[in-house]
Design an enzyme around this catalytic site. Structure first.
Site, short mmCIF file in Angstrom:
data_model
loop_
_atom_site.label_atom_id
_atom_site.label_comp_id
_atom_site.label_asym_id
_atom_site.label_seq_id
_atom_site.Cartn_x
_atom_site.Cartn_y
_atom_site.Cartn_z
N ASP A 87 62.14 -22.76 -6.98
CA ASP A 87 61.30 -21.96 -7.88
C ASP A 87 61.80 -22.06 -9.31
O ASP A 87 63.02 -21.97 -9.57
CB ASP A 87 61.38 -20.47 -7.48
N GLU A 185 49.55 -16.49 -1.66
CA GLU A 185 50.26 -15.30 -1.17
C GLU A 185 49.34 -14.08 -1.20
O GLU A 185 48.73 -13.77 -2.23
CB GLU A 185 51.51 -15.04 -2.04
#
Ligand code: KIV
Length: 267
Positions: A87, A185
């Site tokens: 990330d 998500e």
């Protein structure tokens, strides 16, 4: 199941085309990386969730690029087969494509094979800039934890007609800009299925239903060791399994078989 040779970026696309589900878990250190690798996890995500599950923070916002570089290096020491994605942490890519490149280059030098960033169409020029410089990119739409304060909490996204349309547009823009993968998500299952069918790149769901090309969970959630009440989309794979490796193997098998997530995990 595909052969256990080292996973590659084109290899993930081939898995999705062949209808083989992609099993992804977050990972933050070499010992777990080796275990997850043995258990057949396809992709290890060095998530900035490490700020919460390791650092004990209330959000991912305090995570630094140095934190991400350190944990990426640790994970790549243990991973032999799985592809490693890292990330880009908050504040290390949003300012400009050039800033994103400098940050991503540090993660790639630490051993990542792809970087992940959170955001929609406004990030398309950044994705294009990175991909043109040989940095594979994973997008992240729906609930974007780095935007928790704008969103007002960790809530399901894309529930209204307008926000669903916007999410679909964002997904198309990121794919057209050259993203190789897209995390969805906390998105309604029907919307995630629709986006997955339309895109030519694999989608990886977390709280997005069974229609995605793969599934990801936070490792500490699926082992049931993160304190507090788990989110609805989490299944504790330690239940009914004899040890951590058996739990991870059960996760991989459930994802590949399409039995996780079940209807009870959908938004
Ligand atoms: O940081 C992370 O763990 C993530 C997953 C929730 C996909 O981005």
């Amino acid at each position: 199941m595909a052969s256990p040779s080292h996973r590659t970026v084109p290899g993930l696309a081939a898995m999705a085309r062949a209808g083989e589900k992609i099993a992804m878990l977050t990972c933050y250190d070499a010992s777990f990386a080796a275990l997850l690798d043995r258990a057949g996890v396809d992709v290890l995500l060095v998530g900035d969730s490490l700020g919460m599950v390791i650092g004990g923070h209330a959000s991912t916002l305090p995570v630094t690029l140095d934190d991400m570089v350190y944990h990426t290096r640790c994970v790549t020491m243990g991973a032999k087969t799985a592809l490693v994605i890292a990330d880009l942490s908050f504040g290390t890519y949003q300012a400009s494509p050039e800033q994103a490149y400098r940050s991503a280059a540090r993660l790639m030098a630490a051993g990542a094979q792809m970087v992940k960033l959170e955001g929609g169409a406004w990030l398309a020029p950044t994705v294009e800039f990175l991909v043109a410089r040989s940095i594979p990119v994973c997008g992240h739409l729906g609930l974007q934890p780095q935007s928790v304060h704008r969103l007002g909490g960790y809530k399901v996204q894309g529930k209204t007609e307008e926000s669903a349309r916007e999410l679909g547009d964002d997904a198309r823009r990121l794919a057209a800009a050259g993203a190789s993968l897209l995390v969805l998500e906390m998105v309604p299952a029907a919307l995630a299925t629709e986006i997955t069918a339309e895109l030519s790149i694999p989608t990886i769901g977390i709280g997005a239903g069974p229609g995605c090309a793969g599934q990801v969970l936070v490792l500490y959630d699926m082992l049931g060791i993160y304190p507090g009440k788990p989110m609805r989309f989490v299944r504790n794979f330690m239940t009914g399994n004899d040890g951590v490796e058996a739990a991870v193997t059960a996760f991989v098998q459930a994802v590949k078989a399409g039995s996780f997530p079940g209807p009870e995990h959908c938004m």
